[in-house]
Design a protein around this motif. Structure first.
Motif, PDB file in Angstrom:
ATOM      1  N   ALA A  66       0.846  -1.195   0.000  1.00  0.00           N
ATOM      2  CA  ALA A  66       0.000   0.000   0.000  1.00  0.00           C
ATOM      3  C   ALA A  66       0.870   1.228   0.000  1.00  0.00           C
ATOM      4  O   ALA A  66       1.683   1.407   0.887  1.00  0.00           O
ATOM      5  CB  ALA A  66      -0.920  -0.002   1.226  1.00  0.00           C
ATOM      6  N   SER A  68       0.915   5.574  -1.435  1.00  0.00           N
ATOM      7  CA  SER A  68       0.051   6.717  -1.760  1.00  0.00           C
ATOM      8  C   SER A  68       0.796   7.629  -2.729  1.00  0.00           C
ATOM      9  O   SER A  68       1.860   8.135  -2.416  1.00  0.00           O
ATOM     10  CB  SER A  68      -0.324   7.486  -0.499  1.00  0.00           C
ATOM     11  OG  SER A  68      -1.145   8.577  -0.820  1.00  0.00           O
ATOM     12  N   PRO A  69       0.276   7.816  -3.967  1.00  0.00           N
ATOM     13  CA  PRO A  69      -0.975   7.266  -4.470  1.00  0.00           C
ATOM     14  C   PRO A  69      -0.803   5.849  -4.966  1.00  0.00           C
ATOM     15  O   PRO A  69       0.309   5.435  -5.263  1.00  0.00           O
ATOM     16  CB  PRO A  69      -1.300   8.225  -5.626  1.00  0.00           C
ATOM     17  CG  PRO A  69       0.056   8.643  -6.108  1.00  0.00           C
ATOM     18  CD  PRO A  69       0.922   8.732  -4.898  1.00  0.00           C
ATOM     19  N   SER A 100     -11.885  -2.520   1.484  1.00  0.00           N
ATOM     20  CA  SER A 100     -10.847  -1.829   0.728  1.00  0.00           C
ATOM     21  C   SER A 100     -11.281  -0.387   0.503  1.00  0.00           C
ATOM     22  O   SER A 100     -12.407   0.005   0.798  1.00  0.00           O
ATOM     23  CB  SER A 100     -10.604  -2.529  -0.618  1.00  0.00           C
ATOM     24  OG  SER A 100     -11.794  -2.563  -1.388  1.00  0.00           O
ATOM     25  N   ASP A 103      -8.738   5.363   3.094  1.00  0.00           N
ATOM     26  CA  ASP A 103      -7.655   6.337   3.038  1.00  0.00           C
ATOM     27  C   ASP A 103      -7.703   7.176   4.303  1.00  0.00           C
ATOM     28  O   ASP A 103      -8.577   8.027   4.451  1.00  0.00           O
ATOM     29  CB  ASP A 103      -7.803   7.226   1.805  1.00  0.00           C
ATOM     30  CG  ASP A 103      -6.650   8.224   1.669  1.00  0.00           C
ATOM     31  OD1 ASP A 103      -5.739   8.176   2.512  1.00  0.00           O
ATOM     32  OD2 ASP A 103      -6.670   9.030   0.722  1.00  0.00           O
ATOM     33  N   ARG A 105      -6.149   9.636   5.295  1.00  0.00           N
ATOM     34  CA  ARG A 105      -5.906  11.069   5.149  1.00  0.00           C
ATOM     35  C   ARG A 105      -6.791  11.673   4.060  1.00  0.00           C
ATOM     36  O   ARG A 105      -6.426  12.628   3.402  1.00  0.00           O
ATOM     37  CB  ARG A 105      -4.429  11.309   4.815  1.00  0.00           C
ATOM     38  CG  ARG A 105      -3.481  10.740   5.845  1.00  0.00           C
ATOM     39  CD  ARG A 105      -2.059  11.136   5.571  1.00  0.00           C
ATOM     40  NE  ARG A 105      -1.828  12.537   5.856  1.00  0.00           N
ATOM     41  CZ  ARG A 105      -0.649  13.139   5.700  1.00  0.00           C
ATOM     42  NH1 ARG A 105       0.386  12.441   5.259  1.00  0.00           N
ATOM     43  NH2 ARG A 105      -0.496  14.408   5.977  1.00  0.00           N
ATOM     44  N   ALA A 106      -7.986  11.110   3.876  1.00  0.00           N
ATOM     45  CA  ALA A 106      -8.906  11.626   2.861  1.00  0.00           C
ATOM     46  C   ALA A 106      -9.275  13.070   3.170  1.00  0.00           C
ATOM     47  O   ALA A 106      -9.455  13.455   4.322  1.00  0.00           O
ATOM     48  CB  ALA A 106     -10.159  10.759   2.805  1.00  0.00           C
ATOM     49  N   GLN A 111     -15.121   9.546   3.740  1.00  0.00           N
ATOM     50  CA  GLN A 111     -14.568   8.242   3.387  1.00  0.00           C
ATOM     51  C   GLN A 111     -15.630   7.421   2.678  1.00  0.00           C
ATOM     52  O   GLN A 111     -16.826   7.573   2.925  1.00  0.00           O
ATOM     53  CB  GLN A 111     -14.109   7.493   4.650  1.00  0.00           C
ATOM     54  CG  GLN A 111     -12.991   8.153   5.404  1.00  0.00           C
ATOM     55  CD  GLN A 111     -11.634   7.836   4.819  1.00  0.00           C
ATOM     56  OE1 GLN A 111     -11.519   7.029   3.901  1.00  0.00           O
ATOM     57  NE2 GLN A 111     -10.590   8.482   5.331  1.00  0.00           N
ATOM     58  N   LEU A 204       2.552   9.538   6.877  1.00  0.00           N
ATOM     59  CA  LEU A 204       2.115   8.253   6.312  1.00  0.00           C
ATOM     60  C   LEU A 204       2.771   7.090   7.039  1.00  0.00           C
ATOM     61  O   LEU A 204       2.157   6.032   7.209  1.00  0.00           O
ATOM     62  CB  LEU A 204       2.449   8.203   4.823  1.00  0.00           C
ATOM     63  CG  LEU A 204       1.539   9.019   3.891  1.00  0.00           C
ATOM     64  CD1 LEU A 204       2.055   8.943   2.474  1.00  0.00           C
ATOM     65  CD2 LEU A 204       0.118   8.515   3.966  1.00  0.00           C
ATOM     66  N   HIS A 208       0.587   4.080   8.657  1.00  0.00           N
ATOM     67  CA  HIS A 208       0.751   2.698   8.224  1.00  0.00           C
ATOM     68  C   HIS A 208       1.200   1.796   9.366  1.00  0.00           C
ATOM     69  O   HIS A 208       0.796   0.633   9.450  1.00  0.00           O
ATOM     70  CB  HIS A 208       1.744   2.636   7.064  1.00  0.00           C
ATOM     71  CG  HIS A 208       1.205   3.233   5.801  1.00  0.00           C
ATOM     72  ND1 HIS A 208       1.995   3.610   4.754  1.00  0.00           N
ATOM     73  CD2 HIS A 208      -0.065   3.537   5.420  1.00  0.00           C
ATOM     74  CE1 HIS A 208       1.259   4.117   3.786  1.00  0.00           C
ATOM     75  NE2 HIS A 208       0.004   4.074   4.170  1.00  0.00           N
ATOM     76  N   THR A 265      -4.462  -0.043  -2.584  1.00  0.00           N
ATOM     77  CA  THR A 265      -4.727   0.750  -1.399  1.00  0.00           C
ATOM     78  C   THR A 265      -4.805  -0.170  -0.188  1.00  0.00           C
ATOM     79  O   THR A 265      -4.768  -1.392  -0.311  1.00  0.00           O
ATOM     80  CB  THR A 265      -6.047   1.509  -1.565  1.00  0.00           C
ATOM     81  OG1 THR A 265      -7.086   0.552  -1.824  1.00  0.00           O
ATOM     82  CG2 THR A 265      -5.972   2.483  -2.723  1.00  0.00           C
TER      83      THR A 265
END
Length: 520
Positions: A66, A68-69, A100, A103, A105-106, A111, A204, A208, A265
């Motif tokens: 995973a 980003s992006p 799935s 994100d 940090r949308a 979300q 990030l 994670h 993702t």
């Protein structure tokens, strides 16, 4: 190709062709571990032979990374020792929910999770009910329908929620999958997973790491283009590279065949656990904590909508079509009708809260603009006991924006009527969840307008009607015929959402006035 590796000719510079045992200078080559070319060649030949005899090999384990992006998925074949095909059929996969699209940090906290049912046996109904409960979801819960496709799998469901104005941390989302037979719940599966709402300044890498600690029991750490090496017991030796705080996840429990390496993702599986379903005849066919009774042709003194809420604490606030902060959404009514703008904007998103207390029910002002109780402001964050006939004005600075009257205080809830221009539009039942009513309420606990309403309560997750004369209890659902129940007039129907007349606006200048958009 590779150069000559004969130990007796260390200075030989001749090349060894692929598959040859001697170099171009006729020097014998020692037996070494197979190269990647040998492994690929052996694998291709093995796959072709197996396809010609037993068919396509089984899929192996996925190695998701995973980042980003996200980028497109790729596949990398690896060689595994040959294993004889099993004589018996593989055990069916346990039912689980594949989640799935998350994100952390949308933008704006909005979300959309994609949920797929997998491994469900064929004995379940062709359409299942999916119910989710969480503090992140508006009004605490949402319902969806999951439909089986003609291929035999299940159509995915997309669930929306928001972490706006939520404190950072981990939030539980409780999931129930229900299989109905003849309107009753026959089978039930449950699971609970955790969603992370990060700090605004979280990196990030931190996000994670928290994801791995909550969803994985083995962690592979690789920061800033470093390499994480994973070795398996069957001779596999993998070099995994994770860049820019990516997640490297390796699973070596697959059978023979290739290993797919995917770059996707954040996604994970949650096992669905089947639980016993009570066989009592009074189980509710349509569980809900917020609903509405809609009168298509109200007569004099009747409301178009009777809004039902079953919450321990009920928040009153400003009507918002997107990301509402309250449970009871209020707007100003003028002689021209309902106005979601104008004076409605002088209501706070979270204006006042009504909750159960030792003396009955209290109301507490939590707003910027104040609340008047019988013309007096009690002060902010100072609970005041409700009584029948009390006049509640929102706000204290401008008169007449929203005026409510307490028309009933029962052991299991409160009934509020509007005393302003919206008196014919709506009234409110604020009920305690899982609370049974008194069949004959005390006369002083009901005002005349509340005495004419049906006696409703909440039990077994849904709303019920109680006939005071016979004591009969009837579950309320969209398919219920309400005109045959005591206290209901003609042209009434049950809606599974508290605001079915106009709930959400998706695009600028266009409104969707259909509650079915929330129950696909």
């Amino acid at each position: 190709m590779k150069k000559c590796s004969n130990p007796e000719h260390p200075h030989c510079t001749f090349w060894v062709l692929p598959g040859e045992q001697v170099c171009a200078g006729n020097h014998p080559q020692p037996v070494l571990a197979p190269t990647s070319y040998d492994l690929l060649s052996a694998m291709r030949s093995a796959r072709s032979e197996q396809s010609a005899t037993v068919g396509v090999p089984a899929c192996a384990v996925s190695l998701p990374l995973a980042v980003s992006p996200p980028v497109n998925s790729v596949s990398m074949p690896l060689m595994r020792p040959a294993v004889a095909p099993a004589s018996s059929a593989a055990a069916p996969a346990a039912p689980h929910l594949h989640i799935s699209g998350f994100d952390p940090r949308a933008a704006g906290g909005r979300q959309t999770l994609k949920m797929e049912l997998r491994g469900m046996d064929g004995h379940s109904a062709p359409q299942l009910g999916l119910r989710l409960r969480s503090d992140l979801i508006a009004r605490g819960q949402v319902r969806h329908d999951v439909v089986r496709t003609t291929r035999g799998d299940w159509r995915p469901v997309f669930v929306e929620f928001s972490s706006r104005n939520k404190e950072h941390g981990q939030y539980q989302i409780e999931v129930e999958v229900l299989s109905h037979v003849d309107g009753a719940v026959a089978r039930k599966w449950v699971c609970t997973f955790v969603i992370l709402v990060p700090r605004r300044d979280a990196t990030l890498t931190e996000i994670h790491q928290i994801f791995l600690s909550t969803h994985k029991n083995v962690r592979v750490m690789a920061d800033d283009a470093s390499i994480a090496r994973v070795t398996g017991g069957d001779g596999c030796n993998l070099d995994v590279t994770a860049r820019n705080a990516g997640i490297a996840h390796v699973d070596l429990s697959a059978p023979q065949g290739k290993i797919d390496m995917g770059f996707t993702t954040i996604a994970w599986d949650e096992e669905l656990i089947e639980v016993d379903v009570p066989t009592a005849s009074d189980s509710h066919p349509h569980p809900s904590v917020a609903a509405c009774i809609v009168n298509a042709a109200p007569e004099a003194g009747e409301q178009r909508q009777i809004r039902l809420f079953a919450l321990e604490e009920c928040m009153l606030g400003r009507f918002e079509l997107v990301d509402p902060e309250a449970d009871v959404l209020l707007s100003h009514f003028s002689i021209d009708g309902q106005d979601h703008n104008g004076l409605t904007r002088r209501l706070s998103g979270r204006h006042a809260v009504i909750r159960r207390s030792a003396q009955g029910f209290d109301i507490e002002d939590v707003s910027r603009y104040g609340v008047l109780l019988d013309g007096v402001w009690p002060g902010k964050h100072k609970p005041v006991a409700l009584r029948v006939g009390m006049r509640i004005e929102l706000t204290a600075s401008i008169k007449g924006i929203v005026v409510l009257g307490v028309s009933a205080i029962l052991q299991h809830g409160v009934i509020l009527h509007r005393l302003d221009q919206g008196a014919q539009a709506e009234c409110f039942y604020l009920l305690l969840p899982e609370a049974r009513p008194v069949i004959v309420p005390a006369p002083h606990s009901l005002a005349p307008q509340a005495a004419a309403l049906p006696l409703l309560f909440h039990r077994n997750g849904g709303f019920w009607h109680l006939d005071c004369a016979s004591g009969k209890e009837t579950a309320l659902a969209p398919a219920s015929t309400l005109d045959k129940l005591a206290g209901f007039a003609r042209h009434n129907r049950f809606a599974s959402e508290p605001y079915p007349e106009c709930w959400i606006i998706r695009t600028e200048g266009a409104s969707l006035c259909d509650s079915a958009v929330l129950e696909v």
